[in-house]
Design a protein around this motif. Structure first.
Motif, PDB file in Angstrom:
ATOM      1  N   GLU A  10       5.733 -77.400  42.475  1.00 25.83           N
ATOM      2  CA  GLU A  10       5.523 -76.924  43.831  1.00 25.83           C
ATOM      3  C   GLU A  10       5.423 -78.096  44.793  1.00 25.83           C
ATOM      4  N   SER A  11       5.881 -77.858  46.026  1.00 26.71           N
ATOM      5  CA  SER A  11       5.891 -78.898  47.045  1.00 26.71           C
ATOM      6  C   SER A  11       4.476 -79.368  47.324  1.00 26.71           C
ATOM      7  N   SER A  12       4.238 -80.645  47.086  1.00 22.09           N
ATOM      8  CA  SER A  12       2.896 -81.182  47.295  1.00 22.09           C
ATOM      9  C   SER A  12       2.919 -82.686  47.097  1.00 22.09           C
ATOM     10  N   THR A  13       1.851 -83.328  47.542  1.00 20.47           N
ATOM     11  CA  THR A  13       1.606 -84.719  47.197  1.00 20.47           C
ATOM     12  C   THR A  13       0.743 -84.719  45.950  1.00 20.47           C
ATOM     13  N   SER A  14       1.222 -85.318  44.890  1.00 25.01           N
ATOM     14  CA  SER A  14       0.509 -85.220  43.624  1.00 25.01           C
ATOM     15  C   SER A  14       0.720 -86.485  42.803  1.00 25.01           C
ATOM     16  N   THR A  15       0.245 -86.428  41.563  1.00 25.58           N
ATOM     17  CA  THR A  15       0.355 -87.558  40.639  1.00 25.58           C
ATOM     18  C   THR A  15       1.004 -87.089  39.349  1.00 25.58           C
ATOM     19  N   VAL A  16       2.011 -87.829  38.921  1.00 24.70           N
ATOM     20  CA  VAL A  16       2.689 -87.558  37.649  1.00 24.70           C
ATOM     21  C   VAL A  16       2.205 -88.590  36.636  1.00 24.70           C
ATOM     22  N   THR A  17       1.840 -88.114  35.447  1.00 25.93           N
ATOM     23  CA  THR A  17       1.260 -88.983  34.419  1.00 25.93           C
ATOM     24  C   THR A  17       1.957 -88.761  33.086  1.00 25.93           C
TER      25      THR A  17
END
Length: 559
Positions: free
Chosen positions: A200-207
């Motif tokens: 989903e469209s968002s500012t996030s963190t991928v780990t």
């Protein structure tokens, strides 16, 4: 193949970094199994030193190779070459053996009893684009559906004591997370590749998070009998990257002009590359963004860690990213002369992002404040509303406008502007201006009761310009103004954006002449003025005639 560097070579490498501000050596241009042609490979390296030296004889270089040797290549769309190169180059990464851990210099290393220099590092997220918006704001936009590539490595350390035998060492599981939530997982591998979908469209963190396990055993010591002694060590290592999921959402309003032209106003929540207004691609609008590709310099060299120390080696795997920057070209319509007419552009001004580009990148980035367009209204005769497509700045992310509903359509009608001179007094004229709907005859009021624009939520009142002034009609569609100089006066109706009215109107013009001789009162005033000016002369002539008659001699009486 990697080649360990001597201590002197490492010192020279560090000195080169300090002097040059970063490794600026162009990757080799020899044919590689990278999925690209020589020309495509030559255009990738925007962070190289543009000194014309590619290590290839000038007579053997193509035109693109010669151009890329002296400047940096930019693209009007996000190129696929960065993804192709990175996907193929990733396969060239070779993890170390039991006694060696291979990692980039920025990797977050973890040490435990049996596991040393362990790391899990993200190689690339694709498709993606690094946006250079302004100083301090360079988000990594990633597609909602894509792939994450990573590497995991470590070295094994034997337990203290004697007779230990390594039973097993492995990456037991690797997990892909978004904001701490597992969205994919895979069994043990040192080269994890995750496909993801529907972010989903968002500012996030991928780990990427990896679990590593090492087990040693040894037989019972001395005369003891029984089970073998076993030691197991487990560590969890991870690496994260902040991202901005680029889900392009598009809103539109539509209109039809009286002459049959079509108007469309498009607003999107993210930076965009272009609009395609027809199915055949002949009508387009391009935004402010252009693109270049550059390698991730953190991967140009790798560190090999052993129990005896570290060696720096050249990397065989270098990820390449797409970068977007605001161009000096600005928004443009295509074709230039016969293409769409850009009537309105919305956006908020930003400072130049030039300092975020890098000193070894030479592209046409704006060097002054610019306005990225979040909304554009265009007019053209070939707009196909059901085929309008917005192309994004992340490769493969596009959005098609759905068939417009009734509320998003606007009527645009012709207006009728008239002017008449009501009265004059010799020094000024009173002019009546009237604005009506040409078809219905209803008055068009331009008072201060503003209506908010559908897209920009901003007041946009229309007005009438005449004699260098702006006037607005009342609710009856009438405005009264005065002019003080003789001549011809033209009034021009400047309608507000069609987005803020339904129905909306196109502009109109009207002209009136102000001169004394153009009215009965003017002629009468002229006659009075002339008569008044000539009265002294008429009186003088009359008196002269009377005096002349007194001194007239009678010729017959004088003989």
């Amino acid at each position: 193949m990697r080649h360990p560097l001597s201590g002197l070579a490492v010192v020279l490498l560090i000195v080169g970094l300090l002097v040059g501000g970063g490794i600026a050596v162009r990757p080799p241009l020899e044919p590689e199994d990278n999925g690209l042609s020589e020309n495509e490979s030559a255009a990738l390296w925007s962070r190289d030193t543009d000194n014309g030296n590619t290590g290839v004889n000038a007579t053997d270089k193509t035109a693109i190779q010669q151009l890329a040797a002296h400047t940096d290549i930019t693209y009007k769309r996000p190129p696929s070459t960065a993804g192709t190169w990175t996907r193929n180059d990733y396969r060239d990464f070779e993890p170390g053996g039991d006694n060696t851990s291979v990692h980039p210099g920025y990797a977050d290393l973890t040490n435990s009893t049996l596991i040393k220099d362990a790391h899990s590092t993200i190689f690339v997220v694709q498709p993606s684009t690094r946006g250079h918006l302004q100083s301090g704001e360079t988000p990594l936009y990633i597609a909602p559906d894509g792939r994450v590539l990573g590497v995991v490595d470590y070295r094994v350390s034997e337990p203290a004591g004697q007779n230990w035998t390594k039973i097993d060492d492995q990456v037991t599981e690797v997990r892909l997370k978004q904001d701490g939530e597992v969205i994919a997982r895979t069994d043990g591998t040192q080269m994890p590749a995750f496909d993801y979908a529907g972010l989903e469209s968002s500012t996030s963190t991928v780990t990427i998070e990896a679990e590593i396990e090492v087990t040693f055993q040894r037989p019972p010591s001395g005369t003891q009998t029984g089970l073998r002694e076993s030691v197991t060590d487990t560590v969890v290592v991870s690496d994260s990257v902040p991202v901005n999921v680029y889900d392009l959402q598009v809103f539109a309003s539509h209109s039809t002009y009286p002459n049959g032209d079509v108007g469309v106003a498009i607003y999107q929540n993210r930076p965009w590359q272009s609009y395609q207004l027809s199915s055949d691609g002949t009508a387009n609008v391009r935004g402010v963004w252009r693109f270049y590709t550059a390698r991730d310099t953190r991967w140009e060299s790798l560190i090999q860690s052993t129990e005896h120390g570290t060696d720096v080696v050249e990397s065989d795997a270098i990820p390449v990213y797409v970068h977007a920057f605001p161009s000096v070209l600005g928004p443009q319509a295509r074709p230039v002369r016969t293409g769409p007419d850009i009537s309105t552009v919305w956006g908020s001004e930003r400072p130049s992002p030039a300092e975020t580009i890098g000193e070894n990148v030479h592209v046409g980035v704006v060097d002054q404040p610019y306005t990225p367009s979040h909304g554009v209204a265009v007019r053209h005769h070939t707009i196909e509303n059901h085929n309008v497509t917005v192309r994004g700045i992340v490769r493969g992310v596009n959005s098609t406008i759905r068939e417009p509903d009734t509320e998003s359509k606007r009527q645009i009608r012709r207006s009728n502007l008239t002017m008449t001179v009501l009265a004059t007094n010799g020094s000024q004229a009173t002019v009546r201006i009237e604005l009506r709907d040409e078809k219905t005859g209803e008055p068009i009021g331009l008072d201060s009761d503003s209506r908010r624009a559908a897209i920009v939520d901003n007041e946009r009142n229309g007005y009438i310009s005449v004699a260098g002034e702006r006037v607005r009609t009342n609710h009856s569609g009438v405005a009264i103004t005065t002019v003080t100089e003789y001549g011809s006066y033209t009034a021009q109706y400047h309608p507000e954006s069609w987005l803020s009215q339904d129905p909306a109107y196109v502009g109109d013009r009207a002209t009136v002449q102000y001169h004394p001789l153009l009215s009965f009162d003017g002629w009468l005033a002229l006659l009075v003025e002339v008569g008044w000016q000539f009265t002294p002369f008429l009186v003088a002539i009359y008196l002269g005639l009377q005096l002349g008659s007194l001194f007239t001699f009678n010729d017959t009486g004088g003989r």
